[in-house]
Design an enzyme around this catalytic site. Structure first.
Site, short mmCIF file in Angstrom:
data_model
loop_
_atom_site.label_atom_id
_atom_site.label_comp_id
_atom_site.label_asym_id
_atom_site.label_seq_id
_atom_site.Cartn_x
_atom_site.Cartn_y
_atom_site.Cartn_z
N GLY A 230 -7.50 1.20 7.80
CA GLY A 230 -7.13 1.62 7.30
C GLY A 230 -7.51 2.02 5.41
O GLY A 230 -7.06 2.23 4.65
N GLY A 232 -9.66 5.07 5.52
CA GLY A 232 -10.03 6.27 6.18
C GLY A 232 -11.11 6.80 7.18
O GLY A 232 -12.04 7.91 7.18
N LEU A 233 -11.76 5.92 7.96
CA LEU A 233 -12.93 6.02 8.70
C LEU A 233 -12.48 5.91 9.86
O LEU A 233 -13.19 6.47 11.23
CB LEU A 233 -13.83 5.08 8.19
CG LEU A 233 -14.57 5.37 6.60
CD1 LEU A 233 -15.95 4.13 6.65
CD2 LEU A 233 -15.18 6.63 6.69
N SER A 236 -9.00 2.15 12.83
CA SER A 236 -8.05 1.76 13.83
C SER A 236 -8.11 2.32 15.80
O SER A 236 -7.87 1.65 16.32
CB SER A 236 -6.82 1.66 13.53
OG SER A 236 -6.59 3.18 12.69
N GLU A 269 -2.07 3.74 19.95
CA GLU A 269 -2.18 3.98 18.75
C GLU A 269 -0.94 5.06 18.64
O GLU A 269 0.32 3.99 17.55
CB GLU A 269 -3.22 3.78 18.20
CG GLU A 269 -3.25 3.77 16.61
CD GLU A 269 -4.98 4.23 15.88
OE1 GLU A 269 -4.77 4.24 15.26
OE2 GLU A 269 -5.69 3.56 16.80
N ASP A 281 -9.92 11.37 15.62
CA ASP A 281 -10.36 9.51 15.53
C ASP A 281 -10.53 9.31 17.46
O ASP A 281 -11.65 8.58 17.43
CB ASP A 281 -9.76 8.70 15.04
CG ASP A 281 -9.40 8.84 13.50
OD1 ASP A 281 -9.82 10.27 12.56
OD2 ASP A 281 -8.52 7.90 13.20
#
Length: 463
Positions: A230, A232-233, A236, A269, A281
């Site tokens: 959580g 921004g990279l 998760s 996810e 991501d």
């Protein structure tokens, strides 16, 4: 199975039952102590199978052992093909069989697999299966990669993996029990089997990855991350990818299909765990390195960019990363952004963003770092147009002061309001920026670009 043995247990449909039964006495030791034969016709096509149990059952009812085997063979039988994955083969054995013929496209026999050849994969396994997946920096295109948008419009993204990783380890058990341990959250969870998994705690992300892979064995899973989820990279997603990839490799005999792993992680996810967001991501982390990712209605293409080391080093030299704010639940921000994907203004801005991403990619490949750095700022300005929630007054004040110090460009990574700040600044002003932000409790974090994406390996269990 060896060709010589396959030949011994292959019988013409006119072979007498008595003859086959006598051969079973010789070959049973090679077929898990159970006689098994494959029946073929005059064209060598497989038309049936027979076991010693079938024969004995027939004879016990007064059958004649001088009859042809075609009299009692099973015409409706289970078989596989040479392209079946390990997981598919196991599923075929769920049909209460001990031997599986493998046929080619012409129904000719090419192999026979005994169940015992597969079973050791899950029992008495002395290995620990591990994986790690890197986080990513998104230079341009983030926010365009929602399914709702890419089924209507193309979306271009420019990303790079960095040397911050999420890790997962799995040890297979001899029962169906499941044990989950998150080192980051300091939480443990256990249940009796896959069907008894309950959702509703902080381990739901891990549970979703397990559910989507549906392993038919018990295991112990252990996870940890080098950065918070959580922020921004894409952490998760990196954690989800690592978990999914281990199960995928176990179930598919180390067939590391990166596109399939990325898609399964997305399903876990986004669809099972219901975390709103895009696709980038999963591909950025799985493939790793610098990538230009193209999404369209039909497919996704991950184009690895071959960048000279001196260009990467120069970019790395001038980029600086800061941890900003607390971890945030991007789900709400992403959901609001997702709602905008249908309006005309969004479509116009997304087209502008695609053009910018394409230009950034071209400037980067050419090694024009000065122009590339300026376009990072342009990206930030466009991103705020289609996602106003990505910024706030406090953040804009920080950027304004950073520009006075010498920052050439800047942006917030991720869905918005908190996470990581990325600056491009001449190294002579680097420490000034670090000290300025430190006073505001925004702390510098070192990073390097990573050329590798998802990595899987195995190790022996240490007792």
């Amino acid at each position: 199975m060896k060709k010589e043995l396959i030949k011994k247990i292959t019988f013409n449909k006119d072979t007498k039952i008595e003859r086959i039964l006598s051969i079973f006495n010789e070959t049973a030791k090679y077929t898990d102590q159970k006689g098994f034969g494959v029946i073929i016709d005059s064209k060598n096509k497989c038309i049936g199978v027979v076991t010693d149990g079938d024969i004995r059952n027939y004879l016990s009812k007064g059958g004649n052992q001088n009859k042809k085997i075609s009299t009692i063979m099973k015409k409706d039988f289970i078989f596989g093909n040479k392209n079946n994955s390990y997981h598919i083969l196991l599923k075929l054995f769920d049909n209460d069989i001990l031997h599986l013929p493998i046929l080619d496209l012409n129904n000719k026999l090419i192999n026979v697999i005994n169940y015992s050849e597969l079973k050791p994969k899950y029992n008495n396994d002395k290995k620990i299966y591990r994986a790690r997946c890197p986080a990513r920096i998104s230079f341009s295109g983030g926010g365009l990669d929602f399914s709702k948008n890419i089924i209507q419009n193309k979306a271009f993204l420019l990303t790079s993996s960095i040397n911050k990783y999420c890790y997962a380890s799995i040890k297979i058990r001899n029962d169906k029990k499941i044990f989950i341990n998150s080192n980051d959250l300091n939480i443990n969870y256990k249940c009796n089997n896959l069907k008894s998994i309950k959702f509703g705690d902080k381990l739901d992300l891990i549970k979703s990855a397990i559910i989507v892979m549906a392993p038919d064995f018990g295991f112990e899973i252990d996870t940890f991350s080098e950065l918070d989820v959580g922020t921004g990279l894409g952490a998760s997603s990196s954690l989800t990818i690592a978990i999914v990839s281990i199960f995928y490799n176990i179930l598919n005999n180390n067939d590391n299909d990166l596109y399939k792993i990325a898609n399964l992680a997305y399903k876990a996810e986004r669809q099972i765990n219901k975390l709103s967001g895009g696709w980038q991501d999963f591909y950025a982390g799985t493939f790793g390195g610098f990538n230009f990712i193209e999404f369209d209605v039909k497919d996704v293409f991950v184009n690895s960019l071959k960048i000279k080391d001196q260009i990467k080093l120069e970019l790395e030299h001038n980029l600086i990363l800061f941890r900003f704010g607390k971890t945030r639940k991007s789900n709400k921000i992403q959901s609001e952004l997702k709602k905008r994907t249908n309006n005309k203004k969004y479509n116009k801005i997304s087209s502008e963003m695609n053009k910018l991403t394409l230009k950034m990619k071209n400037e980067f490949i050419k090694g024009n770092i000065t122009e590339f750095s300026k376009l990072i700022l342009k990206n930030w300005e466009i991103k705020k147009q289609y996602n106003p929630n990505v910024s706030n007054k406090n953040l804009e004040t920080i950027f304004k002061e950073a520009k006075k110090i010498g920052a050439i460009s800047y942006k917030l990574l991720g869905a918005g309001k908190s996470g990581y700040l990325l600056f491009y600044i001449d190294s002579k002003n680097r420490n000034k920026l670090i000290n300025f932000l430190k006073k505001k409790k925004i702390f510098f974090e070192n990073f390097n670009f990573s050329d590798t994406g998802l990595q899987n390996w195995q190790t022996q269990i240490i007792k």
